[in-house]
Enzyme design. Structure first.
Site, PDB file in Angstrom:
ATOM      1  N   SER A  95       0.828  -1.196   0.000  1.00 48.71           N
ATOM      2  CA  SER A  95       0.000   0.000   0.000  1.00 48.71           C
ATOM      3  C   SER A  95       0.867   1.253   0.000  1.00 48.71           C
ATOM      4  O   SER A  95       1.701   1.419  -0.887  1.00 48.71           O
ATOM      5  CB  SER A  95      -0.953  -0.050   1.206  1.00 48.71           C
ATOM      6  OG  SER A  95      -1.952   0.939   1.115  1.00 48.71           O
ATOM      7  N   ASP A 217     -10.158  -4.029  -5.730  1.00 47.64           N
ATOM      8  CA  ASP A 217      -9.508  -3.369  -4.606  1.00 47.64           C
ATOM      9  C   ASP A 217     -10.103  -1.970  -4.489  1.00 47.64           C
ATOM     10  O   ASP A 217      -9.883  -1.120  -5.356  1.00 47.64           O
ATOM     11  CB  ASP A 217      -7.995  -3.301  -4.848  1.00 47.64           C
ATOM     12  CG  ASP A 217      -7.218  -2.676  -3.693  1.00 47.64           C
ATOM     13  OD1 ASP A 217      -7.844  -2.089  -2.792  1.00 47.64           O
ATOM     14  OD2 ASP A 217      -5.975  -2.765  -3.709  1.00 47.64           O
ATOM     15  N   HIS A 245      -7.535  -5.266  -0.454  1.00 51.34           N
ATOM     16  CA  HIS A 245      -6.317  -4.457  -0.472  1.00 51.34           C
ATOM     17  C   HIS A 245      -5.135  -5.134   0.214  1.00 51.34           C
ATOM     18  O   HIS A 245      -4.049  -4.553   0.251  1.00 51.34           O
ATOM     19  CB  HIS A 245      -6.616  -3.112   0.204  1.00 51.34           C
ATOM     20  CG  HIS A 245      -5.565  -2.075  -0.007  1.00 51.34           C
ATOM     21  ND1 HIS A 245      -5.132  -1.677  -1.265  1.00 51.34           N
ATOM     22  CD2 HIS A 245      -4.835  -1.341   0.885  1.00 51.34           C
ATOM     23  CE1 HIS A 245      -4.193  -0.750  -1.132  1.00 51.34           C
ATOM     24  NE2 HIS A 245      -3.997  -0.533   0.153  1.00 51.34           N
TER      25      HIS A 245
END
Length: 267
Positions: A95, A217, A245
């Site tokens: 991320s 996502d 995610h």
């Protein structure tokens, strides 16, 4: 300052193998990589850490001035690499950490020799000709909710971020991780994350790069993965058969196979 203690550094795996650094995302800590470490441990020296403000890090080292920008987190990465005298390490960032890795590789190119970007996003807010997945109003509401009731926000948002509603235990784990993070520090990290725009930084990447995206996502839609792939010359884009995610938790075998396959090609 003892950087290892500050960032709760853990080293495992093959002490003679190439180095892989695993970096967690917002609201998480190094434990989120527990399903990935076994896939790497036989062949690689694996370095895990917590950003200051997360997990078992030294919370007294947190300052808003430093951690109000992604460069502060990138300096954490560089200082961990320096403390361990790492060179040519593979940096695996989940991320927001994917973009932290881009900044760290630019700061200390001798330390980081390749990047694996797991569900990356250089900008979460839509812009002209760019879809980040959120409007500016969406992000304002998200941050307002987070700042007014962090624990309530965590309980509501973590399952959405994780996806995989048919496996509620995954959302519950992410909720616990969010709730274990100091709320004041989480608020700063959240603003740093969701208001960042690192699109221009992608142009600085000069190392082999793997971009991993998921089929679905809500945080980093596939348009973002395509954008990152186009922006980094020579990068490889892999669409994982995964939802949500956090594919390293929801689809570890698929995710680990993509990571180890990429790393094996670099050896």
């Amino acid at each position: 300052m003892d950087i290892r203690r500050r960032n709760n550094v853990t080293i495992t795996g093959n002490p003679e193998g190439p180095v892989v650094v695993l970096a967690h995302g917002f609201g998480c800590d190094q434990n989120m990589w527990r399903l990935t470490v076994p896939a790497l441990a036989e062949d690689y020296r694996v370095v895990l850490f917590d950003y200051v403000g997360s997990g078992g890090s030294d919370l007294s080292a947190f300052t808003e001035d430093r951690y109000a920008s992604l460069s502060g987190y990138a300096r954490d990465v560089v200082e961990v690499c320096e403390a361990l005298d790492l060179r040519d390490a593979a940096f695996v960032g989940h991320s927001v950490s994917a973009m932290v890795g881009v900044l760290a590789a630019d700061m200390a190119p001798e330390r980081i020799g390749s990047l694996v970007m797991v569900a990356p996003s250089p900008r979460y807010i839509d812009d002209d000709g760019y879809r980040g997945g959120f409007s500016a109003e969406d992000i304002d509401e998200l941050l307002e909710s987070l700042e007014s009731n962090y624990l309530g926000w965590s309980a509501a948002m973590a399952p959405v971020i994780m996806g995989n509603g048919e496996r509620p235990e995954l959302g519950e784990e992410l909720t616990r991780s969010f709730c274990a993070t100091d709320p004041d520090m989480a608020r700063i990290f959240a603003r740093t994350t969701f208001l960042s725009d690192s699109r221009d930084d992608l142009k600085t990447v000069r190392v082999p790069t793997l971009v991993l995206e998921c089929l679905q996502d809500v945080i980093a839609p596939r348009e973002v993965g395509a954008f990152v792939h186009r922006a980094i010359p020579g990068s490889t884009l892999v669409t994982l058969d995964a939802t949500g995610h956090c594919p390293h938790l929801s689809a570890p075998e698929t995710t680990n196979a993509a990571i180890t396959g990429f790393l094996a090609e670099l050896r």
